[in-house]
Design a protein around this motif. Structure first.
Motif, PDB file in Angstrom:
ATOM      1  N   HIS A  24       0.844  -1.205   0.000  1.00  0.00           N
ATOM      2  CA  HIS A  24       0.000   0.000   0.000  1.00  0.00           C
ATOM      3  C   HIS A  24       0.879   1.254   0.000  1.00  0.00           C
ATOM      4  O   HIS A  24       0.632   2.203  -0.745  1.00  0.00           O
ATOM      5  CB  HIS A  24      -0.912  -0.038   1.227  1.00  0.00           C
ATOM      6  CG  HIS A  24      -1.725   1.197   1.433  1.00  0.00           C
ATOM      7  ND1 HIS A  24      -2.764   1.552   0.599  1.00  0.00           N
ATOM      8  CD2 HIS A  24      -1.666   2.161   2.390  1.00  0.00           C
ATOM      9  CE1 HIS A  24      -3.300   2.689   1.041  1.00  0.00           C
ATOM     10  NE2 HIS A  24      -2.654   3.073   2.118  1.00  0.00           N
ATOM     11  N   LEU A  85      -6.102   0.988   1.370  1.00  0.00           N
ATOM     12  CA  LEU A  85      -6.861   1.243   0.151  1.00  0.00           C
ATOM     13  C   LEU A  85      -6.523   2.624  -0.412  1.00  0.00           C
ATOM     14  O   LEU A  85      -6.359   3.588   0.338  1.00  0.00           O
ATOM     15  CB  LEU A  85      -8.361   1.162   0.474  1.00  0.00           C
ATOM     16  CG  LEU A  85      -9.353   1.437  -0.663  1.00  0.00           C
ATOM     17  CD1 LEU A  85     -10.604   0.573  -0.467  1.00  0.00           C
ATOM     18  CD2 LEU A  85      -9.779   2.904  -0.713  1.00  0.00           C
ATOM     19  N   GLN A 107      -6.654  -2.204  -3.198  1.00  0.00           N
ATOM     20  CA  GLN A 107      -6.783  -2.519  -1.779  1.00  0.00           C
ATOM     21  C   GLN A 107      -5.988  -3.780  -1.469  1.00  0.00           C
ATOM     22  O   GLN A 107      -6.074  -4.766  -2.188  1.00  0.00           O
ATOM     23  CB  GLN A 107      -8.243  -2.722  -1.377  1.00  0.00           C
ATOM     24  CG  GLN A 107      -8.367  -3.004   0.123  1.00  0.00           C
ATOM     25  CD  GLN A 107      -9.779  -2.967   0.627  1.00  0.00           C
ATOM     26  OE1 GLN A 107     -10.733  -3.045  -0.141  1.00  0.00           O
ATOM     27  NE2 GLN A 107      -9.929  -2.853   1.932  1.00  0.00           N
TER      28      GLN A 107
END
Length: 157
Positions: A24, A85, A107
């Motif tokens: 992420h 996300l 995500q």
């Protein structure tokens, strides 16, 4: 029942070995490093406006898709760190020749009962006409980039 819908959704999942947080962070904190991880797919990512990983900021991706060099100017629509996300909305560039709107959500979730994570790519779009193909080749692109980022993150450890 009228014309076929021009609105579509595509998604894919990629299993990776790296942690959800690290993957992420590549897209939030340092997307300009994605080109180091996946040089044949992502040529560069530049901050155009705002700050890396902040909602409302605008980034410009130079990438290679279907053998052609392309560009996408994208606005960050959502960032949810607790869910790993991030959502990008394409606002200018090559995709806008074929799509009225294009949203890309990435995500990452930790894998249940084991190490590693699942990267979930979600494309939402509206085509400008029936002649435009669904962006299925872009899903393969997402899979390739995910695997290359994973390898890059593991090499850094």
């Amino acid at each position: 029942t009228g014309a076929p819908s021009l609105v579509g959704k595509l998604e894919t999942e990629v299993e990776i070995k790296a942690s959800a947080g690290k993957f992420h962070h590549m897209f939030v904190g340092k997307p300009h490093h994605v080109s180091k991880a996946s040089p044949e797919n992502i040529l560069s990512c530049d901050l155009h406006e705002g700050d890396w990983g902040k909602v409302g900021s605008i980034v410009i991706w130079n990438y290679v898709h279907d053998g052609e060099t392309k560009v996408a100017k994208e606005r960050i629509e959502a960032v949810e760190p607790e869910k790993n996300l991030i959502t990008f909305r394409v606002i200018e560039g090559d995709l806008m020749k074929e799509y009225k709107s294009f949203l890309l959500t990435i995500q990452v979730t930790p894998k249940q009962g084991g190490s590693g994570s699942i990267v979930h790519w979600h494309l939402e779009y509206e085509k400008i006409s029936d002649e435009v193909a669904h962006p299925e080749t872009l899903l393969q692109f997402c899979i390739d980039v995910s695997n290359q980022i994973d390898a890059h993150l593991l090499a850094e450890e």
